[in-house]
Design an enzyme around this catalytic site. Structure first.
Site, PDB file in Angstrom:
ATOM      1  N   PRO A 107       0.823  -1.206   0.000  1.00 27.12           N
ATOM      2  CA  PRO A 107       0.000   0.000   0.000  1.00 27.12           C
ATOM      3  C   PRO A 107       0.859   1.258   0.000  1.00 27.12           C
ATOM      4  CG  PRO A 107      -0.830  -1.607   1.580  1.00 27.12           C
ATOM      5  CD  PRO A 107       0.500  -2.114   1.110  1.00 27.12           C
ATOM      6  N   GLU A 108       0.467   2.231  -0.809  1.00 25.33           N
ATOM      7  CA  GLU A 108       1.178   3.498  -0.867  1.00 25.33           C
ATOM      8  C   GLU A 108       0.376   4.555  -0.112  1.00 25.33           C
ATOM      9  OE1 GLU A 108       2.615   4.547  -4.742  1.00 25.33           O
ATOM     10  OE2 GLU A 108       3.163   2.487  -5.235  1.00 25.33           O
TER      11      GLU A 108
END
Length: 284
Positions: free
Chosen positions: A2-3
């Site tokens: 996840p960014e």
């Protein structure tokens, strides 16, 4: 992994259930994730009230009334899930969820339950005195938040001055700007029509100003879309992000460039061990 938009989406989903709430019970079902839990992890959390839930780069930060901050990183496959009386009505378990991967349980006095689920156990959690947070090794030397006023073209000019590396490599460096990842750097450089391979020190100030604005715009659109769901990510309410349907460059190898008047096609090249997607026709 996840960014920033995905982590921000999780933060916004958890905030109504956690902020201002007291943790009545905490259960750690194993001694570690990627790293061992801090000494006295459960005892230090149980009974504490969450004053605020923040995000720094790709980290979630829960400030507690005991002067400590709970730090959580999702790693590759970590997810928070809301259960109990405060679970959203649209909540669903992602397909294939196995309860044996539910590693940490947080129960609030109001009846909410937050479950940390992580099949690969690349995520991790820590407890740090809030006053010492910025000096902690996980955060020391980290650059400004890309959505803050501290990030702009002048910051990029300072970080890029005299550098021969491409702008993508430097944007992924957390010392330049905090929280940017491969997907959104590819998207921002494509939209700004800047080559990921151009020596960063040779990019004009006007183009850097435009790039900084584009980074902010791409991140804001991604957050509004709930992030991107590629493999394991879902929001805390079980909803899947849909920004991946708006990708202009990332994972679009061989497809027509979406930039107006270009006519080129997206190509892929491995750069510093990561896939770079760009259009050689318009990204200069």
């Amino acid at each position: 992994m996840p960014e920033l938009p995905e982590v921000e989406t999780v933060r916004r989903g958890l905030a109504p259930v956690l902020e201002g709430r007291r943790l009545a019970r905490v259960e750690a079902r194993r001694p570690d994730l990627r790293f061992p839990f801090p000494e006295g992890f459960v005892q230090r959390l149980a009974g504490a009230r969450v004053i605020a839930l923040r995000r720094r780069a790709k980290y979630l930060l829960a400030d507690l009334d005991r002067g400590e901050t709970l730090i959580a990183h999702l790693g590759m496959s970590g997810r928070f899930r809301i259960e109990g009386t405060q679970a959203p009505g649209r909540f669903h378990h992602p397909v294939g969820d196995n309860p044996r991967h539910d590693h940490v349980i947080f129960d609030t006095e109001e009846g909410g339950r937050i479950v940390y689920h992580d099949p690969r156990r690349f995520g991790f959690m820590g407890l740090v005195p809030t006053a010492d947070l910025e000096r902690h090794p996980w955060f020391a030397g980290m650059g400004p938040e890309p959505l803050s006023d501290a990030f702009g073209g002048s910051r990029l000019a300072e970080a890029f001055e005299g550098r021969r590396q491409g702008p993508k490599t430097l944007l992924l460096d957390q010392r330049t700007v905090a929280g940017l990842g491969n997907i959104y750097v590819c998207e921002a450089l494509h939209e700004a029509r800047i080559s990921p391979f151009r020596p960063a020190g040779r990019i004009s100030q006007a183009r850097l100003d435009g790039l900084a604005r584009t980074v902010k715009a791409v991140l804001e659109r991604a957050i509004a879309a709930g992030g991107s769901t590629l493999r394991d990510f879902s929001a805390a309410d079980g909803a899947l992000g849909y920004f991946q349907h708006s990708f202009r460059a990332y994972d679009r190898e061989g497809e027509a460039c979406a930039n107006a008047g270009c006519g080129g096609r997206i190509r892929r090249r491995v750069q510093a061990g990561r896939s770079t997607f760009w259009c050689p026709a318009c990204q200069r």
